[in-house]
Enzyme design. Structure first.
Site, PDB file in Angstrom:
ATOM      1  N   GLY A 185       0.833  -1.195   0.000  1.00 42.03           N
ATOM      2  CA  GLY A 185       0.000   0.000   0.000  1.00 42.03           C
ATOM      3  C   GLY A 185       0.863   1.238   0.000  1.00 42.03           C
ATOM      4  N   GLN A 238       3.511   9.875   1.426  1.00 45.35           N
ATOM      5  CA  GLN A 238       4.777   9.152   1.324  1.00 45.35           C
ATOM      6  C   GLN A 238       5.546   9.508   0.056  1.00 45.35           C
ATOM      7  OE1 GLN A 238       2.890   5.081   2.214  1.00 45.35           O
ATOM      8  NE2 GLN A 238       4.941   4.959   3.075  1.00 45.35           N
ATOM      9  N   CYS A 263       6.931  -0.321   6.972  1.00 45.67           N
ATOM     10  CA  CYS A 263       6.504   0.871   6.247  1.00 45.67           C
ATOM     11  C   CYS A 263       7.671   1.393   5.414  1.00 45.67           C
ATOM     12  CB  CYS A 263       6.055   1.934   7.252  1.00 45.67           C
ATOM     13  SG  CYS A 263       5.565   3.484   6.471  1.00 45.67           S
ATOM     14  N   LEU A 264       7.404   1.712   4.154  1.00 44.98           N
ATOM     15  CA  LEU A 264       8.465   2.218   3.283  1.00 44.98           C
ATOM     16  C   LEU A 264       9.053   3.529   3.812  1.00 44.98           C
ATOM     17  CD1 LEU A 264       6.801   1.585  -0.214  1.00 44.98           C
ATOM     18  CD2 LEU A 264       8.725   0.321   0.775  1.00 44.98           C
ATOM     19  N   HIS A 286      -3.348   1.251   8.085  1.00 42.45           N
ATOM     20  CA  HIS A 286      -1.982   1.779   7.985  1.00 42.45           C
ATOM     21  C   HIS A 286      -1.929   2.996   7.050  1.00 42.45           C
ATOM     22  CE1 HIS A 286       2.545   1.075   7.752  1.00 42.45           C
ATOM     23  NE2 HIS A 286       2.323   1.925   6.775  1.00 42.45           N
ATOM     24  N   GLU A 287      -2.569   2.867   5.886  1.00 45.56           N
ATOM     25  CA  GLU A 287      -2.489   3.962   4.899  1.00 45.56           C
ATOM     26  C   GLU A 287      -3.311   5.175   5.339  1.00 45.56           C
ATOM     27  OE1 GLU A 287      -0.116   3.543   3.079  1.00 45.56           O
ATOM     28  OE2 GLU A 287       0.023   1.352   3.117  1.00 45.56           O
ATOM     29  N   HIS A 328      -1.408   7.222   7.682  1.00 43.71           N
ATOM     30  CA  HIS A 328      -0.480   8.143   7.007  1.00 43.71           C
ATOM     31  C   HIS A 328      -1.162   9.463   6.674  1.00 43.71           C
ATOM     32  CE1 HIS A 328       3.297   6.096   6.371  1.00 43.71           C
ATOM     33  NE2 HIS A 328       2.728   5.026   5.851  1.00 43.71           N
TER      34      HIS A 328
HETATM   35 NI    NI Z   1       3.538   3.118   5.587  1.00 47.93          NI
END
Ligand code: NI
Length: 172
Positions: A46, A51, A94-95, A136-137, A140
């Site tokens: 995702g 991000q 997480c990236l 999670h997204e 963000h």
């Molecule tokens: Ni993330």
């Protein structure tokens, strides 16, 4: 389509979160394609707009087995409207928080409302991995990272590690 650069902690935009989209046009749709491309290029399940340093409230994700088809889901202005149950999402990563894997407490089931790429209302009810990814997204977009959902001690340790690395980087 292009692969965009991922911003990482402690970038300011990750804390600031996103603002609602008020205009769905071809430019936004091109951006969403780039988000998808970036997610696949970085092997993420995702991705949230912030991000890639953009504060329009958009998420994309793909939890399918057939990622090569690149049929990701998009939700514009997603909102978590209902949460049920509890689960621990194991080794969530997480990236934007490279190097950290943590067990995070999440809801087991969620209902998310938002818009699709044509501006039509969408409702998604999900459990399991899909529910975790959605939470999670959307976190963000609200300026919340997995770092904010672990113990203060673990967060401090990670912060120190990252700050040390930044100090070691040669300045241009
Ligand atoms: Ni993330």
């Amino acid at each position: 389509m292009s692969v965009l650069e991922i911003v990482t902690y402690p970038a300011d935009i990750l804390k600031r979160g996103a603002r609602p989209v008020d205009r769905i046009d071809s430019e936004l749709n091109r951006f969403i394609d780039d988000m998808g491309e970036t997610m696949y290029a970085r092997q993420g399940v995702g991705l949230a707009s912030v991000q890639v340093n953009d504060d329009r409230r958009v998420i994309v994700y793909d939890i399918s087995e057939e990622r090569e088809k690149k049929q990701f889901k998009t939700i514009i202005n997603p909102e978590l409207v209902e949460l049920r149950g509890e689960r621990v999402s194991e080794k969530e990563g997480c990236l934007s928080v490279p190097g950290l894997r943590a067990d995070i407490k999440r809801a087991e089931w969620v209902r998310v409302e938002g818009l699709d790429r044509e501006g039509q209302p969408v409702v998604i009810e999900a459990d399991g991995l899909e529910a975790v990814v959605l939470q999670h997204e959307i976190d963000h977009l609200d300026g919340v990272l997995i770092l904010d959902r672990i113990s203060r001690l673990k967060k401090e340790l990670y912060k120190r590690k990252v700050l040390k690395k930044i100090r070691q980087c040669p300045k241009p």
